[in-house]
Structure formats: C-alpha cells, structure tokens
Scaffold this active site. Structure first.
Site, mmCIF file in Angstrom:
data_model
loop_
_atom_site.group_PDB
_atom_site.id
_atom_site.type_symbol
_atom_site.label_atom_id
_atom_site.label_comp_id
_atom_site.label_asym_id
_atom_site.label_seq_id
_atom_site.Cartn_x
_atom_site.Cartn_y
_atom_site.Cartn_z
ATOM 1 N N GLU A 191 -6.224 14.878 5.004
ATOM 2 C CA GLU A 191 -6.278 15.733 6.006
ATOM 3 C C GLU A 191 -7.109 17.117 5.360
ATOM 4 O OE1 GLU A 191 -2.243 14.071 6.151
ATOM 5 O OE2 GLU A 191 -3.879 14.418 4.608
ATOM 6 N N ALA A 197 -6.064 -20.619 -9.220
ATOM 7 C CA ALA A 197 -7.061 -21.675 -8.629
ATOM 8 C C ALA A 197 -6.688 -22.881 -8.915
ATOM 9 C CB ALA A 197 -8.381 -21.442 -9.415
ATOM 10 N N CYS A 218 0.115 18.866 3.399
ATOM 11 C CA CYS A 218 -0.807 18.677 4.593
ATOM 12 C C CYS A 218 -0.454 19.178 5.728
ATOM 13 C CB CYS A 218 -1.396 17.557 4.451
ATOM 14 S SG CYS A 218 -2.400 16.821 3.163
ATOM 15 N N LEU A 257 -8.128 -9.705 -19.246
ATOM 16 C CA LEU A 257 -7.402 -9.243 -18.024
ATOM 17 C C LEU A 257 -7.876 -7.797 -17.711
ATOM 18 C CD1 LEU A 257 -3.613 -10.014 -18.906
ATOM 19 C CD2 LEU A 257 -5.173 -11.679 -17.647
#
Length: 330
Positions: free
Chosen positions: A55, A161, A91, A211
C-alpha cells in the site's frame, strides 16, 4: 464498479504480489493498485521483508499530477491492510490518512495481529470496504503464510525426479541424473522462492549436496538436514558455513515442524531422499508435490515415492521433461 471490474484490478494486484516471491518471508506477498475512474494512477507490491508494504509503495508511485485524485480513488489490495506496528507502521492508518474513500480487498488476513482489525480501522473511518474479490486466488497466493499461521507449521513442498519407469536412483542409493539442464534451472529458481530446503542424512552422506542456488538469481535457502545420529561428515559441503544450516537431531517430524515454526520458517522444499519423502507422505505432512519425470528410463533401481490423497493441478513440459504438480486433498 461491477464485480468484473473489481476482479480485473485484483488480478493485477495478484500479479504484482508475485514479484515479491522469495524476498518477503515471513511476511505475505501483497500487491496494491489505486484506481480513479477506471485508470490506474498508482500500483505497488511488498518488495523486501522489513521494507515498505504494498500500500505504501502504491501510494508513493502516484505521480504528482495525479495526487489530487487520491481522495476520489479506489484502492485494490490482495490482502487485508495491516493494523499493527511491526517493521513498518500500519497500512490501514495510511489509507485513512490519505482519505481514500473505498478499499477492495482480496482476502482477510487470519494472522492474529491483523485478523479483521485492518478492516475495522477503515470502516470506523467511514471508508467503504468490499472483501472476497478473487478470495481463493488471493489465499492461494499466500498459501505458505496462511499455512504457517493457521496450522502452526511451514508449508511443505515435496520434490523429486523419476525416470519413465518410476525409479529415482540406483538400488544402492547413488544419484542418477534424470532431469535436463533446463529443468535444473527451474529447480534452482524454486530454491530461491522457499524459506528452506531439506534432506535426510542418507542423501546428505551419499550425494554431498550443496543445497544452494547456483543456476538462478536470488537468495540461498536455509539448509535443513535430518541427522539424529550425526552421520554427515564434517568435511561435507553442508558444514562449509556458506549459508545458514540447521541439523535436526530429533526423531519426529512433529518436533521438527514445531521448531521450524518457532524459527519463523514459512516453507520447506523437501528434496529427498526416498525414505525421507515417504516419511512426510505417510504422516500426511505435505501440501504440494512437484514430480519431475525425465525422458530417460532406468532398467531398475530405487522406486520413487507414491503420493496419497493427491490431486494433479498442473502439468508442464520442458525440453522432454514433464513436471507434475500435485496438491494434497484434505
């Protein structure tokens, strides 16, 4: 404006919000658009955790020549404006201060510090508030955030996979390259979008993985290793100090989920191995699964996990690889 128009501008909010993927956790991704008589005069999204919310960026983007239109404009925002002081001011208070007369919200924020409080601030100031515009899509956008706060655990994505015959490696557990280089780049993009990445000790020992993210632009995730018996050698990459790494020494996934929730880890990408993936499946601890089926066929080997209560939601092809995305049915 009619609902069709509201949905049009809410879609823009959602698109903007996705630009913050991988950069705003543990905050939600949020997009905002300011519209005057059908014309967008400002738009923004939450770009980086700790910095300005959607915002704020939206209002700040309005050109000087259009600023006088703000008190006659409608703000569209994908998530209820915040009502509390955190890294930034509320906000909802900003919207009131800018005298915006109407706010259209995608979905309510169930985080306890907000949870309707932002809407209450707006309505108490006389602002017209409309909610539930593309609500399902807005909740899906922040499935990680909502899962974290509502189920008190990270959002869990399983990934593996497998070859055409359903094998993901050799019988002795040695890795086999199944996916192509284009899919590998996409997997590294996934790593930048999640808070953490997880493997079991067997995969950590056999593969000696890094990783990290090497094939895409973005951050490295927190590395998590389930290693209750200290099997991973200190000489492996996981001990190289290159990125935050958490060695979980406990035995139960429930305990792990509790610890990750306490550490404010919003999401986990579980990359293996087969036993660890199966353990998450058996305990019903997963929200999404991404299965890569490569073009090769292995003559035999280690069978890939099998999902339970899974609904196929998307399927794409990438240079011969097929990527299937499943969501767990409740």
């Amino acid at each position: 404006m009619d609902r069709h128009t509201d949905e049009f501008f809410m879609l823009r909010c959602i698109h903007l919000a996705t630009l913050g993927a991988g950069h705003v956790a543990p905050n939600p991704m949020v997009g905002a658009v300011l519209v005057h008589e059908g014309r967008i005069i400002g738009e923004g999204y939450h770009k980086v955790y700790g910095q300005a919310h959607a915002e704020v960026n939206c209002i700040n983007s309005v050109k000087e020549a259009d600023r006088h239109l703000i008190p006659a404009a409608t703000m569209y925002v994908s998530l209820e404006p915040c009502a509390h002081y955190g890294k930034t001011p509320p906000c909802a208070n900003l919207i009131v201060a800018e005298k915006i007369p109407k706010v259209v919200i995608g979905c309510v924020d169930t985080f306890s510090a907000v949870a309707g409080k932002g809407i209450a601030i707006l309505e108490n100031a006389g602002i017209a508030v409309h909610t539930g515009i593309l609500e399902a899509e807005c909740r899906e956008l922040n499935s990680r955030f909502f899962t974290f706060h509502e189920q008190k655990r990270p959002y869990i994505i399983l990934k593996w996979a497998e070859c055409q015959a359903g094998y993901m490696g050799t019988e002795d557990g040695h890795p086999v390259r199944i996916s192509n280089r284009f899919t590998d780049r996409m997997v590294h993009r996934w790593r930048t979008e999640e808070s953490s990445i997880l493997v079991g000790s067997h995969t950590a020992v056999m593969d000696n993985p890094r990783l990290n993210n090497r094939l895409w632009t973005g951050k490295d995730p927190l590395r998590i290793v389930i290693d209750p018996h200290h099997k991973v050698p200190a000489t492996h990459h996981l001990y190289d100090g290159s990125q935050p790494t958490f060695f979980f020494r406990g035995n139960t996934l429930a305990q792990l989920m509790q610890e990750l929730h306490e550490q404010r880890v919003l999401s986990v990408l579980v990359e293996g191995g087969a036993a660890t993936l199966t353990r998450f499946i058996e305990e019903g601890l997963w929200d999404e699964a991404r299965v890569i089926r490569g073009a090769i066929t292995l003559p035999g080997g280690l069978s890939a996990p099998r999902l339970k209560n899974a609904k196929l939601t998307t399927e794409i092809s990438l240079e011969g690889d097929h990527i299937f995305t499943y969501h767990r049915e409740q």
